[in-house]
Design a protein around this motif. Structure first.
Motif, PDB file in Angstrom:
ATOM      1  N   ASP A 584     -60.670 101.035  24.084  1.00  0.00           N
ATOM      2  CA  ASP A 584     -60.020  99.946  24.824  1.00  0.00           C
ATOM      3  C   ASP A 584     -60.549  99.870  26.248  1.00  0.00           C
ATOM      4  O   ASP A 584     -60.858  98.782  26.764  1.00  0.00           O
ATOM      5  N   ALA A 585     -60.645 101.042  26.899  1.00  0.00           N
ATOM      6  CA  ALA A 585     -61.108 101.068  28.291  1.00  0.00           C
ATOM      7  C   ALA A 585     -62.548 100.576  28.397  1.00  0.00           C
ATOM      8  O   ALA A 585     -62.897  99.837  29.338  1.00  0.00           O
ATOM      9  N   ALA A 586     -63.403 100.966  27.441  1.00  0.00           N
ATOM     10  CA  ALA A 586     -64.800 100.541  27.485  1.00  0.00           C
ATOM     11  C   ALA A 586     -64.913  99.026  27.288  1.00  0.00           C
ATOM     12  O   ALA A 586     -65.682  98.348  28.001  1.00  0.00           O
ATOM     13  N   VAL A 587     -64.159  98.467  26.354  1.00  0.00           N
ATOM     14  CA  VAL A 587     -64.208  97.022  26.106  1.00  0.00           C
ATOM     15  C   VAL A 587     -63.729  96.249  27.337  1.00  0.00           C
ATOM     16  O   VAL A 587     -64.361  95.272  27.774  1.00  0.00           O
ATOM     17  N   VAL A 588     -62.610  96.667  27.915  1.00  0.00           N
ATOM     18  CA  VAL A 588     -62.069  95.968  29.093  1.00  0.00           C
ATOM     19  C   VAL A 588     -63.030  96.083  30.268  1.00  0.00           C
ATOM     20  O   VAL A 588     -63.243  95.117  31.024  1.00  0.00           O
ATOM     21  N   ARG A 589     -63.638  97.253  30.433  1.00  0.00           N
ATOM     22  CA  ARG A 589     -64.586  97.448  31.533  1.00  0.00           C
ATOM     23  C   ARG A 589     -65.782  96.519  31.389  1.00  0.00           C
ATOM     24  O   ARG A 589     -66.249  95.914  32.376  1.00  0.00           O
ATOM     25  N   ILE A 590     -66.299  96.384  30.170  1.00  0.00           N
ATOM     26  CA  ILE A 590     -67.446  95.501  29.943  1.00  0.00           C
ATOM     27  C   ILE A 590     -67.047  94.041  30.136  1.00  0.00           C
ATOM     28  O   ILE A 590     -67.770  93.260  30.779  1.00  0.00           O
ATOM     29  N   MET A 591     -65.904  93.641  29.603  1.00  0.00           N
ATOM     30  CA  MET A 591     -65.460  92.253  29.731  1.00  0.00           C
ATOM     31  C   MET A 591     -65.174  91.894  31.185  1.00  0.00           C
ATOM     32  O   MET A 591     -65.441  90.764  31.629  1.00  0.00           O
ATOM     33  N   ARG A 600     -72.195  90.400  19.381  1.00  0.00           N
ATOM     34  CA  ARG A 600     -73.270  91.372  19.200  1.00  0.00           C
ATOM     35  C   ARG A 600     -73.528  92.158  20.486  1.00  0.00           C
ATOM     36  O   ARG A 600     -73.684  93.386  20.461  1.00  0.00           O
ATOM     37  N   GLY A 601     -73.574  91.451  21.602  1.00  0.00           N
ATOM     38  CA  GLY A 601     -73.798  92.131  22.876  1.00  0.00           C
ATOM     39  C   GLY A 601     -72.665  93.076  23.240  1.00  0.00           C
ATOM     40  O   GLY A 601     -72.891  94.171  23.760  1.00  0.00           O
ATOM     41  N   LEU A 602     -71.424  92.661  22.954  1.00  0.00           N
ATOM     42  CA  LEU A 602     -70.272  93.519  23.256  1.00  0.00           C
ATOM     43  C   LEU A 602     -70.316  94.799  22.425  1.00  0.00           C
ATOM     44  O   LEU A 602     -70.084  95.901  22.945  1.00  0.00           O
TER      45      LEU A 602
END
Length: 646
Positions: A584-591, A600-602
């Motif tokens: 969750d933290a990695a996804v939110v940080r990237i977004m 695909r990039g995410l």
């Protein structure tokens, strides 16, 4: 062939040149009629004008090279015995890897590598220009691939050993051998790489690939997708067994045969070298394990047990290993474990100050009670694992008095802090007298065990017919029935010399007998035969008046101090839960950084940032969860793109 040369006389040279010329013409004729025949087979024979190498070149290219394949020389039946031992004459297999000792020479493997190296050096360096899709593999490439298959097969055999069908006790003992055998197997592969393959970098890369696949389950369908969880857990257990076993720190063979001060210094140096070598071996496997978070969870749990129960052999060894973990994984990986050691040091300082305070303090209610030696460890919440609490536990007056005294001291010295007592971690030394023993025994038990023992302090219940588990829970205030059952099992069904209580099943023929009259051999044999391991609601427990032991201090280990299947499952579940938060933290940080990104990039960036193995399915589930919680949304008209919601 590696050192074979011909004498330089005119007759021999003339004969060999005619032979080479004939072979070259025959090969050229075949290649004209059949384009599939490669003219490179006689390249060394026709192009090499060193007459002392003509005959070996012919044999290598015409006789050996066509058979350098998986159906020939590189077939497992021929190759694996060469790689298993030094002369290739053994039967091969995992058993030989475990039983052979000493420095291996790998003579036949050396000859095979030298042959492949010479064939590679004498072959064209580029594939056929007329066939751009041709996959050109040299002799060394074929040997390297075969070496990889060999390593994965042997490694998988070791990994599968602990999962064979059989009793739990047998599987557990076999699991203990997995890590030592993997360490020996790694040393075997490194010896092959260094001695037989002459430290070839391509083979070194294959060796690392073998270890990665074997340790993380990629080489076995049975453990596919495991991600190294099982090996990480076993590696943590291996370290725990070494760090709490004084005998394993150094063997008698490692001690120098010296006496006096010089002998003591040499022995200390041998101990240090042994510990350092052990830690380096463990780290050599740890670097290839992907599930380092699983290792952290099990190692931290075992470290807490060693520190709290005083089972750690050396704090210096523990700190040395933590420093290696810190250098490998960073400060955040070991911060909580380092905090444990700080708590232990702070607790020693607090108890030193408390001892001075206790010697000068006077309290009428405490002075009227028999004095007790107390040692309190103050632990910081967050550093240590979560342990069960028993809020309704009924303590003895002696323990309550000492508890109240320490609380007064601590609250006066550290105002604003709140103490929460962890009764499940307490340990006691209970003095007990048994009719068949002339002196008292000291029973080393935990707090729950001591409270259960005190239920039998004066009698076996009001009617003298023993106590049931419900009556014990009522007397002690322990609400957890499973914990009470484990305590009763440890006191009555443990190993010989620790059964201070006697368990009688509700349907046992001797259940109607008075405990004081059940001393006949037949009755005791019947009890031993009929007694079940589990504790039923109507089973009764008695004080074991016939208890005997040659030891004065007896440690009765509770089952909770041993690893249970439930505890192991909870640890893995906690790791899985932490992984969800990290995804969750990695996804939110990237977004937050990209604002908008395609699927695909995410996925690619998330996989790059995560430090543990995760499947695309896990990441997709967390993305859906974040969309439901309105951290991000899908772009209208393009379901494959996401927008960040501030």
């Amino acid at each position: 062939l590696t050192s074979y040369y011909l004498p330089s006389n005119a007759a021999t040279v003339s004969a060999l040149r005619q032979l080479a010329s004939g072979v070259a013409k025959a090969s050229k004729s075949k290649s004209t009629t059949n384009p599939a025949v490669s003219p490179s087979l006689v390249w060394a024979a026709t192009s090499n004008y060193n007459t002392r190498r003509i005959f070996p070149s012919i044999i290598e290219t015409q006789l050996l090279a066509p058979h350098l394949s998986t159906s020939g020389i590189l077939h497992p039946h021929h190759l694996y015995p060469m790689l298993d031992d030094e002369n290739g004459s053994g039967t091969g297999g995992l058993a030989e890897l475990r039983t052979q000792s000493g420095q291996k020479t790998f003579d036949n493997a050396k000859r095979l590598y030298t042959l492949c190296w010479r064939l590679t050096a004498s072959s064209p360096s580029s594939p056929d220009p007329n066939n751009s899709t041709q996959s050109h593999k040299t002799a060394l490439d074929h040997l390297r691939i075969a070496f990889g298959e060999y390593g994965r097969l042997r490694g998988t055999e070791i990994i599968k050993r602990g999962s064979v069908s059989g009793s739990k006790a047998i599987n557990k003992e076999m699991e203990k051998k997995i890590i030592p055998d993997l360490l020996a197997f790694k040393f075997h592969l490194q010896s092959l790489h260094t001695l037989a393959f002459r430290s070839d970098e391509a083979f070194g890369a294959m060796l690392r690939s073998i270890l990665e696949d074997v340790l993380n389950g990629a080489s076995s369908k049975e453990f596919d997708g495991d991600g190294g969880r099982r090996i990480a857990e076993l590696l943590a257990k291996h370290v725990d067994a070494r760090f709490k076993d004084a005998k394993a720190q150094i063997t008698a063979s490692q001690l120098p045969a010296a006496t006096g001060a010089s002998g003591s210094a040499a022995a200390a140096a041998a101990v240090i070298d042994s510990n350092e070598a052990f830690q380096n071996e463990v780290m050599s496997l740890f670097r290839h394990v992907h599930s380092k978070d699983v290792f952290e969870a099990f190692f931290k749990r075992d470290l807490a047990k060693r520190l709290l129960t005083g089972r750690s052999v050396s704090s210096d060894v523990e700190r040395s290993f933590l420093s290696k973990l810190k250098a490998e994984c960073g400060t955040g990986y070991t911060s909580k474990m380092e905090g444990m050691f700080k708590d232990m040091e702070l607790s020693r300082d607090i108890m030193s100050s408390y001892s001075a305070y206790s010697s000068g303090a006077t309290n009428a209610s405490i002075d009227s009670i028999k004095p007790m030696d107390v040692d309190v460890q103050v632990l910081t919440t967050g550093y240590w694992p979560v342990y069960p609490k028993y809020p309704n536990i009924i303590l003895t007056p002696e323990i309550l008095a000492q508890k109240s005294k320490f609380e007064n001291y601590y609250n006066n010295k550290y105002q604003g802090r709140r103490i929460t007592w962890q009764y499940s971690l307490g340990n006691c030394v209970v003095k007990a007298m048994f009719p068949r023993q002339s002196t008292h025994k000291e029973l080393i038990v935990n707090l729950c065990q001591s409270l259960v023992l005190l239920c039998f302090r004066y009698d076996d219940g009001q009617d003298g017919m023993g106590l049931t588990i419900d009556e014990v829970m009522k007397k002690t205030g322990i609400d957890d029935r499973d914990e009470t059952e484990r305590v009763l099992q440890s006191l009555s069904l443990g190993r010989d010399g620790t059964r201070v209580l006697t368990k009688v099943d509700f349907d046992s023929p001797i259940n109607s007998l008075s405990p004081g009259k059940s001393e006949s051999p037949s009755a005791r044999a019947m009890e031993k035969q009929k007694t079940r391991k589990n504790v039923g609601p109507h089973d009764r427990f008695f004080f074991n008046a016939s208890f005997t032991s040659n030891q004065r201090r007896i440690r009765i280990t509770n089952i909770t101090m041993k690893e249970t299947a439930e505890e192991r499952t909870k640890t893995h579940e906690a790791v899985s839960k932490d992984r969800l938060y990290l995804i969750d933290a990695a996804v939110v940080r990237i977004m937050k950084a990209r604002k908008t990104i395609d699927h695909r990039g995410l996925m690619g960036e998330v996989m790059t940032q995560l430090k543990f193995p995760a499947s695309s399915t896990d990441v997709k589930k967390r993305v859906e969860s974040l969309i439901e919680r309105e951290y991000m949304e899908r772009v209208e008209g393009d379901r494959s793109r996401y927008n960040y919601l501030a």
